[in-house]
Design a protein around this motif. Structure first.
Motif, mmCIF file in Angstrom:
data_model
loop_
_atom_site.group_PDB
_atom_site.id
_atom_site.type_symbol
_atom_site.label_atom_id
_atom_site.label_comp_id
_atom_site.label_asym_id
_atom_site.label_seq_id
_atom_site.Cartn_x
_atom_site.Cartn_y
_atom_site.Cartn_z
ATOM 1 N N ALA A 1 -17.263 -13.083 5.060
ATOM 2 C CA ALA A 1 -15.950 -12.705 4.549
ATOM 3 C C ALA A 1 -14.818 -13.323 5.368
ATOM 4 O O ALA A 1 -13.677 -13.376 4.915
ATOM 5 C CB ALA A 1 -15.821 -11.186 4.511
ATOM 6 N N GLN A 2 -15.123 -13.778 6.584
ATOM 7 C CA GLN A 2 -14.076 -14.433 7.384
ATOM 8 C C GLN A 2 -13.710 -15.791 6.791
ATOM 9 O O GLN A 2 -12.749 -16.434 7.242
ATOM 10 C CB GLN A 2 -14.501 -14.580 8.848
ATOM 11 C CG GLN A 2 -14.920 -13.278 9.510
ATOM 12 C CD GLN A 2 -14.032 -12.109 9.166
ATOM 13 O OE1 GLN A 2 -12.813 -12.231 9.156
ATOM 14 N NE2 GLN A 2 -14.641 -10.979 8.827
ATOM 15 N N PHE A 3 -14.481 -16.227 5.775
ATOM 16 C CA PHE A 3 -14.058 -17.426 5.059
ATOM 17 C C PHE A 3 -12.640 -17.236 4.512
ATOM 18 O O PHE A 3 -11.882 -18.195 4.354
ATOM 19 C CB PHE A 3 -15.028 -17.723 3.915
ATOM 20 C CG PHE A 3 -14.638 -18.919 3.108
ATOM 21 C CD1 PHE A 3 -14.846 -20.209 3.589
ATOM 22 C CD2 PHE A 3 -14.017 -18.769 1.873
ATOM 23 C CE1 PHE A 3 -14.455 -21.307 2.852
ATOM 24 C CE2 PHE A 3 -13.629 -19.874 1.127
ATOM 25 C CZ PHE A 3 -13.847 -21.149 1.622
ATOM 26 N N GLY B 1 -6.182 -12.671 6.207
ATOM 27 C CA GLY B 1 -7.459 -12.613 5.506
ATOM 28 C C GLY B 1 -8.503 -11.793 6.235
ATOM 29 O O GLY B 1 -9.525 -11.415 5.666
ATOM 30 N N GLY B 2 -8.258 -11.500 7.510
ATOM 31 C CA GLY B 2 -9.194 -10.682 8.283
ATOM 32 C C GLY B 2 -9.063 -9.210 7.951
ATOM 33 O O GLY B 2 -9.917 -8.417 8.334
ATOM 34 N N ALA B 3 -7.984 -8.871 7.233
ATOM 35 C CA ALA B 3 -7.801 -7.494 6.766
ATOM 36 C C ALA B 3 -7.824 -6.484 7.896
ATOM 37 O O ALA B 3 -8.397 -5.414 7.794
ATOM 38 C CB ALA B 3 -8.853 -7.133 5.712
ATOM 39 N N ASP B 4 -7.199 -6.852 8.985
ATOM 40 C CA ASP B 4 -7.156 -5.969 10.139
ATOM 41 C C ASP B 4 -5.741 -5.973 10.690
ATOM 42 O O ASP B 4 -5.293 -6.977 11.243
ATOM 43 C CB ASP B 4 -8.105 -6.497 11.212
ATOM 44 C CG ASP B 4 -9.061 -5.431 11.628
ATOM 45 O OD1 ASP B 4 -8.673 -4.257 11.600
ATOM 46 O OD2 ASP B 4 -10.200 -5.787 11.930
ATOM 47 N N GLY B 5 -5.049 -4.866 10.542
ATOM 48 C CA GLY B 5 -3.656 -4.815 10.977
ATOM 49 C C GLY B 5 -3.446 -5.193 12.426
ATOM 50 O O GLY B 5 -2.706 -6.137 12.716
ATOM 51 N N GLY C 1 -17.231 -6.768 3.660
ATOM 52 C CA GLY C 1 -17.187 -7.586 4.873
ATOM 53 C C GLY C 1 -15.793 -7.996 5.307
ATOM 54 O O GLY C 1 -15.604 -8.432 6.446
ATOM 55 N N VAL C 2 -14.804 -7.866 4.427
ATOM 56 C CA VAL C 2 -13.438 -8.221 4.831
ATOM 57 C C VAL C 2 -12.874 -7.269 5.880
ATOM 58 O O VAL C 2 -11.789 -7.494 6.378
ATOM 59 C CB VAL C 2 -12.456 -8.230 3.635
ATOM 60 C CG1 VAL C 2 -12.823 -9.308 2.649
ATOM 61 C CG2 VAL C 2 -12.411 -6.875 2.950
ATOM 62 N N SER C 3 -13.551 -6.222 6.181
ATOM 63 C CA SER C 3 -13.128 -5.050 6.970
ATOM 64 C C SER C 3 -12.186 -4.181 6.136
ATOM 65 O O SER C 3 -12.611 -3.663 5.120
ATOM 66 C CB SER C 3 -12.611 -5.348 8.374
ATOM 67 O OG SER C 3 -11.673 -6.337 8.462
ATOM 68 N N ALA C 4 -10.911 -3.992 6.519
ATOM 69 C CA ALA C 4 -10.096 -2.964 5.853
ATOM 70 C C ALA C 4 -10.849 -1.637 5.856
ATOM 71 O O ALA C 4 -11.001 -0.969 4.834
ATOM 72 C CB ALA C 4 -9.726 -3.370 4.426
ATOM 73 N N ALA D 1 -18.753 -4.760 10.772
ATOM 74 C CA ALA D 1 -19.002 -6.122 11.249
ATOM 75 C C ALA D 1 -17.809 -7.023 10.954
ATOM 76 O O ALA D 1 -17.516 -7.956 11.715
ATOM 77 C CB ALA D 1 -20.262 -6.690 10.599
ATOM 78 N N GLY D 2 -17.113 -6.722 9.851
ATOM 79 C CA GLY D 2 -15.919 -7.492 9.513
ATOM 80 C C GLY D 2 -14.848 -7.375 10.581
ATOM 81 O O GLY D 2 -14.107 -8.330 10.841
ATOM 82 N N VAL D 3 -14.757 -6.203 11.194
ATOM 83 C CA VAL D 3 -13.780 -6.025 12.268
ATOM 84 C C VAL D 3 -14.113 -6.967 13.420
ATOM 85 O O VAL D 3 -13.243 -7.671 13.948
ATOM 86 C CB VAL D 3 -13.773 -4.559 12.758
ATOM 87 C CG1 VAL D 3 -12.822 -4.398 13.926
ATOM 88 C CG2 VAL D 3 -13.395 -3.631 11.624
ATOM 89 N N ILE D 4 -15.396 -6.976 13.791
ATOM 90 C CA ILE D 4 -15.815 -7.856 14.880
ATOM 91 C C ILE D 4 -15.628 -9.312 14.479
ATOM 92 O O ILE D 4 -15.111 -10.123 15.255
ATOM 93 C CB ILE D 4 -17.288 -7.573 15.252
ATOM 94 C CG1 ILE D 4 -17.422 -6.141 15.772
ATOM 95 C CG2 ILE D 4 -17.787 -8.564 16.278
ATOM 96 C CD1 ILE D 4 -18.846 -5.679 15.921
ATOM 97 N N GLY D 5 -16.023 -9.629 13.246
ATOM 98 C CA GLY D 5 -15.891 -11.005 12.770
ATOM 99 C C GLY D 5 -14.451 -11.501 12.818
ATOM 100 O O GLY D 5 -14.185 -12.617 13.258
ATOM 101 N N SER D 6 -13.511 -10.646 12.401
ATOM 102 C CA SER D 6 -12.107 -11.049 12.437
ATOM 103 C C SER D 6 -11.646 -11.279 13.870
ATOM 104 O O SER D 6 -10.888 -12.219 14.144
ATOM 105 C CB SER D 6 -11.220 -9.974 11.820
ATOM 106 O OG SER D 6 -11.605 -9.704 10.513
ATOM 107 N N ALA D 7 -12.086 -10.410 14.774
ATOM 108 C CA ALA D 7 -11.677 -10.571 16.167
ATOM 109 C C ALA D 7 -12.232 -11.871 16.729
ATOM 110 O O ALA D 7 -11.561 -12.581 17.486
ATOM 111 C CB ALA D 7 -12.147 -9.371 16.992
HETATM 112 NA NA NA Z 1 -11.971 -8.392 9.118
#
Ligand code: NA
Ligand code: NA
Ligand code: NA
Lengths: 445, 81, 445, 445, 81, 81
Positions: free
Chosen positions: D186-188, D214-218, D394-397, D428-434
Motif C-alpha cells: 500500500a506504500q505504493f 498517501g501513507g495515511a498517517d497524520g 494496508g494504507v493504515s488510517a 503494518a501500514g503504519v510501520i510501512g509509512s514510517a
Molecule cells: Na500508512
C-alpha cells in the motif's frame, strides 16, 4: 514465498552493487554531500539507481556502526559546543554495549519489577540516544527537546517532587516526631560516600554530586547532579534508581547483621491520632525552617511542601489529584526519556560510571547501617521501645524501604506490623536528603 | 602553597553536613511537638476546622465512594441472605 | 534527649565560632567568592571547619534577612536587566510582611474557602518568591521558568479561558438573550474605576490595566495586566481573585440598597428550551462578531469560543474533557505559581498595590450597581418581568455571582429560584469584559 | 426596545462621524501611530471623542478587511524574517475564502464525523489564524507559541505517535505476520504519487513531502512536511486528515472494482493465540530493525515503539494510560491549533494547495489499489486463503480502514468478520509509512 | 550538462523506496516467525511471565471493574427475581 | 501645548468603551434572536442533528453513568422495601 524471493533478490542485487561501488565512490559521495549542505536546495543532480542505493547504504545504521571513521558527531542537548567527532569505540562497540545495558535494565524493570516507572523510560531513552545518525539526543531531537524543556533547568525533578509531596502522608512522622532523627542518621550514607568518592579520585564537586545517591531520592539526585556535575547525570540517575530498586536485596542483610534477634522482635506502641491542623501546618513549618537555615534546599523542599500543602489543605483537591496523577505521569515519562539521553555511549561508558556505581552501593549500605545504629542508640535512651529495624527506612526510598522494614520485622515476629512506624523515618529521610543536598549546594555556590 | 588533602576536606564537609542535617531535624522535632501541644490546646479534637466552600471535582469522587459503599453494603446483604 | 543535647552543643559551638569570626573575615570571604565565580572549578582551597561554618552561615536565610547590606539581588523572570541590588527594606522587613500577607491569603483560601483554586497556588508562589538567596523567581528558578513558559507570552491565561469555555453553558443566555445587556452595564465597573484610577494619579495605561479588575475575570485581568502593566501583574491578579472571592460579601448590601423589596420579589418565567444547534453556533457567532468589531479581543474570545465549541460539537468529548480537567488543572497550578512570583516584596510592596486594592473594590461595587440599575430600567420597559437582582450577576465572576443572586432572591421570597436567569448576564459578563479589554488594548496599541 | 435604540443611535453617530473624518485624517492618524510605536509611553496626547472613535475604527476587523492597503503584515511563528506586507487578496477576499473552508471543515467534522479529533482543532486554528490584526499565528500569538513549542521541533507529532503506539495491539499482525507485506504494497500510494507530484511540476523535495499523504498517517505526514517542506505543512496536514476521514467514501469502490465477488467472499481462518512475550518483544524488534536499516525513521518508530512497549510491559500502566489519555489529548489540542496556524490565507491559498489535494487523492486511491492487488497475488500463492479486501487496510488510517474492510466483507457475505485479519495489514501500514518516510528523509539529508 | 528528467528520478526513488519498505517488512516477518518459534519452544503457554511488582494506579481501575462486575451481577439478579 | 486633563481623557475612554461593549452585545442579541428563529424554521425540534461517529472515551463515562443509575435504582428499591 516466491514473491518474497523475487523482492529479496532485487534488494540484494542493489545492496551488493552498492557495496562494490562503495570502495571507489565513497570519497566522492562524501564530498558531494558536504557541498549540498552548503547551499540548500541546489539543482538536484541525477543519480543512477546504484548511486542512490549507495547513498542509502551510507545512511543505514549497519554502515554507521561498521564504518567507525565516517565522521559522525556525538549529540548533546546543549548543541554543537558540547559535541565532538565520535571515536571508533563510541561509534561501534560502545553502542552495542550500551544497548546491552539497556536490555538489562528492561529485564530488571519488567521481569524483576525494579522501579519500572523510571527505569523503563530511562532505559528506552538510552536506547534512543544510542541510535546512530538520528541525533535524537541533539538539540533538535526528541530527547534533546525534552532535556532542554525540563531537565537542564531542573523543572521536571521539582514537579516530580511536588507530586510526591502531594502523595505523602506525614501522619506517622507527626505521631512520633523523634523518629525523624533516624532519617538524619541515614544521611551518613551521603557524607560517608563523599569521603569515599574523594578517596577514589573524584574532585570534591563531582564527589558531592555522586554522594547524593546515598540519599535514595531520584529527583534530589537528578537536581543536584544537574547543578554540580551535569556530565555524570546519566550514570548518577541510573545508579540512584537502580539502588532504590535494589532496596529489598541490599538492606535486609545489613539490618540483620547489626541487630540482635531480640531487638528485631521489639514491638512498638500504637501511634496517637494526628490532628488535621498538624498535617496542614507541617509543610509550612518545614519550608519556613529551610528558609531560615538553608535557602539552597528550598527549591526541593518548596516544591515538596507545595504538593503536600495542596493535599492537606483539602480545598484544592482537583489540583492535588492532578499533581498526583496526570501531571506527575507526564513528567515521569519526559524525565525518564530526558535522563536516558545521557546514556549515550560517549557519555556513559567512561571510567567514572563504574566509580559512581561502586560508590552508590557503598552509600546505600552506609546509610542503612547508620540508620539502624542510630535506632539502636535511641532505643537504649528512649522510654518507649524503638525497633532498630525502622532506622533502615531513614534512607528514604519511599515507600519501598518502609515496606522492607515491615517485612523483615514480620518475619522475626509474625504479627508485628512496623510499617507505620517505619514511615516516620522514611519521609524524614526525604527531608534529610534535601537538607544534605542544600548543604552541598551551599558549599559549591 | 601546601597541597590540600581532599579527604580531610571531605571529612570536614561531613561534619558540617551531618551537623546541619541534625540541627535541622532536631529543631523540626521540637517545632512538631510545640505545634502539637498548641493545637491540642486551642483546637481540641471535637471541633475540627472544615472548609466552608464546596469543592469542585470532589463531587465525582464523593459519588464514587458512596457508590462503592452502597455496593459493599448490598453485596454484604446478598451474602447474608 | 541526651543525644539531642550532644548534637545541639556541637552545632551551637560551630555557629557561635562562625559568628565571632564573621566580623573579621566577612570582607575576605566575599572577595574570594567573587574570584571563584570568575573561573569555574579553580583549585579548591582548604578551609578550616570554622571557615566552612562561617561560609555556611553566609548562605543561611537568617543571615540574609539580618544582614541587609549583603548585596543580594532581586529576581525577575526576565533576567538581569530587570534586577537590582536589594534595598534594606526589600531584603528584610519587606519579606516578612509579604510572608504575613501570604499567610493571610492561605487563611482566606483554606478557612474561608475564597477562590482557593487560584489564591492558594498564588500565595504559595508568593512564599517561594520571597525566599532569600534561592532566586526561585529568577530566569533559572522554578517560578521564573513557569513565568517565561506561559505567563510572559499570555499562553496560560488563554488556556484557562479555553477550559472555562469548555465548562460554560450558554443555554440560559440563549433562552433570554436580552439579559446580555446586563453583562454590558456591569462593565461600567471597569470604566468607572478607570476614571478613579486616573484621579488617584495612575497614568492612563496603568489605570486601564488596573480597571479590568472590575471585569471580575481572573484570566482577562492577567492577560491585560501582562500587556499594559506587567510590573503590577501580581497586585492586579491578587486583587482580581480576592474580590471575586469576596463576591458573597461585597454584592448583597449593594443589591439591597438599590432595589425595593417588591423588585427583589419579582418572579421570572420559565425559560424556553434551547435547540442544540443554537448552542453549537453561538461560540462561532460571538467569535465572528469579535473579528469584525474588535480583533484585539480575539485571543481571549477565540480561546473561550474554542473551548465552548469543542464542548458543544459533541464529537470531540475526549478533548473537551481534557480541557475541563487535566489541562486546566495543570495550567492552574502553573498560573498560580507563576503569578505568585510577582508577590516578591520588591514588586508587591509599593504604593501602587494599595491603590490597586482600593480601585478594585470600587470597580466591583460600581459594576454591581450598574448591573442592578440597568436591570431596573429594563424591568420598567420590558413586557416580561425582570428581577433587578440578576443585574448584579453581570460582573461575571462565574458562577459565584449568579449563586449569590439566587441566594438573595430566595431569602426575599422563598422558592423563587433565579439561578438560571442570573446565568445569562453572568456569562454575558465574561464576553463583556473581554470586549472591554479589547477596547482598552486597541487604544494603547 | 427603546434603550437599545438610544444606545444604537449614539454608537451610530460616533461611527458615522468617524467615517466622515476618516477621509481627511487617515494619513495623519497613521503617522501618529507610527511615532507612538517608536518611543514607548510618550506623553499621551489628548484626543477628541471623534478622533478616538476614528482610531478605534482603524482597529476593527471590518476596516482591516475593507482597507486592503493598510500595510498589515502577515504572521509567522518564525517571526519577522518570514513575514511580509499583506497583498490585497490576502488581506480581504483570501481571508473570507479561508473562513469558508474552515466552516466546510467544521461541517465535515461535526455533521459527517470525519476525523473530528484533529480536523476540528485544525479548522479552529485556521479560523484564528485568519483573524485580521490579532497576529495569533505570530511568534507572540497563541498559535505561534504552540507552533514553536511543539511543531517546529516535531515534538508533538512524536508524542501523538507515542500515544498511538500505546493504543495499538499488534496481536493480529503477530498471529499472521505475512499480512505485513500488504502494508508494504500500500506504500505504493506514496511513491506513485511522488511521481505524480513531480509530473505536476513540484520539485523532488516538495513532491516527497506531499506524497507522504498517501501513507495515511497524520503524525508521519506532519513530521515529514515539517522537515522537507514546512511552507506546505498546513495543506499537507489538512489533506492527510481529510482523506483519512474520507476512507469510507474513497476505498469501497476501488476495492470492488479490483476484486471478483468470489474473492470478496473468501473466509479466513481463526487466528492463533499470541504469546504475551511476542507482543512484548515486537516493538523492540521493529525498533532494532529500523536502527540497522534506516535510522532516519527512528524518531517516528522509536516514539511508536516506546508507547507500545510501555503498554505491553504491563509494569508502567499508569504511564501507558497517561500516554493514551491526558497526554495525547493535550497534545492533540495543541497539534491541531498549531497546524491550523498554517491555514492563514497567505500560506494556504496558493496554487500548490490545489495540487496537494489532487495528489493526495491519487495517492490514497493508488495505495488502496496496490494493497488489494498484492493481496490478490498473495491469495494465489498462499496455502491459506486470503481475502483480497484486507489489502486495502494496508494504507493504515488505523482503525478506520480495517473497519471499512470488515464492513464491505460483511456486505458480500453476511457473518464474514474480517476485522481482525484486516488489523494486521492496517498496523503494518503504519510501520510501512514510517519506513517510506525514512527513505525519503535519507535521500534529502 | 544535460537536463535532469525529474520523473525518471522520481521513478528511481520509487524503486529504492518500495525496495527498502519490502526488505524491511520481509525481514520483519521472518523475525516475527523466528521469535514466535523461539518463544513457543522456551516459554510454552502454561508459564506466562507475570510482573512481580504491584502496579500503582491499577488498584483504582481494578476496583472500578470489580464494582462494575458486582453491579452487573446484582442487576442481573434483580431482573431474574 | 496645553496640559492634558487625564480625567477627561478617561471619561472619553468610558464613552468609547461602554459604547463598544453595548454595540457588541446589542448586535449579539439580535444575532441570537435571528439564529433562534432560523433554526426554529429549518430544524424544528423533532430532528436534532446527532453526531454520526462513535466517540472514543465516552464509553467509560457512559458506563459510569449507567452504573450510577443502576445503583441509584437499587438503593431506591432497597429503601422502599
Ligand atoms: Na500508512
Ligand atoms: Na533520603
Ligand atoms: Na466580567
Amino acid at each position: 514465498m516466491k514473491i518474497k524471493q523475487f523482492f529479496l533478490s532485487i534488494l540484494f542485487t542493489l545492496v551488493t552493487m552498492s557495496s562494490i561501488s562503495l570502495a571507489t565512490e565513497e570519497t566522492k559521495v562524501h564530498h558531494e554531500t558536504q557541498q549540498e549542505q552548503n547551499s540548500q536546495k541546489e539543482p538536484y543532480k541525477s543519480k543512477t539507481l546504484s548511486q542512490l542505493a549507495s547513498s542509502f547504504w551510507e545512511t543505514t545504521g549497519i554502515n554507521a556502526i561498521l564504518d567507525t571513521h565516517d565522521g559522525e558527531m556525538t549529540s548533546d542537548p546543549a548543541g554543537e559546543a558540547k559535541e565532538h567527532v565520535m571515536g571508533a569505540f563510541e561509534s561501534s562497540l560502545g553502542r552495542i554495549i550500551m544497548i546491552g545495558i539497556v536490555f538489562l535494565l528492561f529485564y530488571l524493570a519488567i521481569a524483576k519489577g525494579f522501579e519500572p516507572l523510571l527505569l523503563l523510560p530511562i532505559a528506552f531513552g538510552g536506547l534512543l540516544a544510542n541510535i546512530p545518525l538520528a541525533h535524537m539526543a541533539g538539540p533538535e531531537g526528541m530527547l534533546g527537546v525534552i532535556y532542554n524543556m525540563g531537565i537542564a533547568n531542573e523543572f521536571f525533578p521539582l514537579l516530580i517532587f511536588m507530586g510526591v509531596g502531594a502523595m505523602t502522608d506525614f501522619g506517622p512522622l507527626l505521631a512520633n516526631p523523634k523518629t525523624a532523627l533516624l532519617g538524619g542518621a541515614a544521611q551518613f550514607g551521603i557524607f560517608g560516600s563523599l569521603v569515599g568518592a574523594v578517596a577514589l579520585g573524584f574532585d570534591l564537586q563531582d564527589a558531592s554530586a555522586i554522594s547524593i545517591i546515598g540519599g535514595a531520592d531520584g529527583p534530589t539526585s537528578i537536581f543536584i547532579a544537574n547543578r554540580l556535575a551535569p556530565d555524570m547525570l546519566g550514570a548518577i540517575a541510573v545508579a540512584a534508581y537502580s539502588y532504590m530498586a535494589l532496596v529489598p536485596v541490599i538492606q535486609p542483610p545489613i539490618m540483620r547483621a547489626l541487630t540482635t534477634k531480640e531487638e528485631r522482635q521489639i514491638k512498638m506502641g500504637v501511634q496517637r491520632k494526628v490532628h488535621r491542623l498538624e498535617k496542614l501546618f507541617f509543610p509550612i513549618v518545614v519550608l519556613m525552617l529551610s528558609i531560615l537555615i538553608l535557602p539552597e534546599s528550598t527549591p526541593l523542599i518548596g516544591a515538596f511542601s507545595f504538593g503536600n500543602f495542596a493535599k492537606e489543605s483539602g480545598v484544592i483537591d482537583r489540583l492535588s489529584d492532578t499533581m498526583q496523577n496526570s501531571l506527575i505521569n507526564i513528567v515521569t515519562i519526559f524525565l525518564g526519556l530526558g535522563v536516558g539521553s545521557k546514556l549515550a555511549a560517549d557519555k556513559f561508558l567512561v571510567l567514572e560510571s563504574l566509580g559512581i556505581m561502586i560508590i552508590g552501593l557503598i552509600a546505600f549500605g552506609a546509610g542503612t547501617a547508620a540508620g539502624v545504629l542510630m535506632a539502636k542508640i535511641m532505643n537504649k535512651f528512649s522510654k518507649e521501645p524503638i525497633n532498630p529495624l525502622i532506622g533502615a527506612a531513614g534512607v528514604s526510598a519511599v515507600p519501598m524501604a518502609a515496606r522492607v522494614v515491615s517485612k523483615v520485622g514480620a518475619e522475626e515476629r509474625p504479627g508485628n506490623v512496623l510499617l507505620m512506624h517505619a514511615m516516620g523515618p522514611n519521609v524524614a529521610g526525604v527531608i534529610g536528603s534535601a537538607v544534605a543536598a542544600g548543604v552541598l549546594l551551599s558549599i559549591f555556590k | 602553597m601546601t597541597e590540600v588533602n581532599y579527604i580531610v576536606e571531605a571529612l570536614k564537609f561531613m561534619v558540617l553536613g551531618m551537623g546541619v542535617v541534625f540541627l535541622f531535624l532536631i529543631v523540626l522535632v521540637q517545632l512538631i511537638k510545640l505545634q502539637a501541644s498548641l493545637i491540642q490546646k486551642y483546637f481540641p479534637e471535637k471541633t475540627p476546622i472544615t472548609p466552608t466552600m464546596p469543592k469542585i471535582g470532589d463531587d465525582i469522587e464523593e459519588e464514587q465512594r458512596r457508590v462503592a459503599a452502597i455496593i459493599a453494603a448490598i453485596s454484604e446483604y446478598s451474602k447474608n441472605k
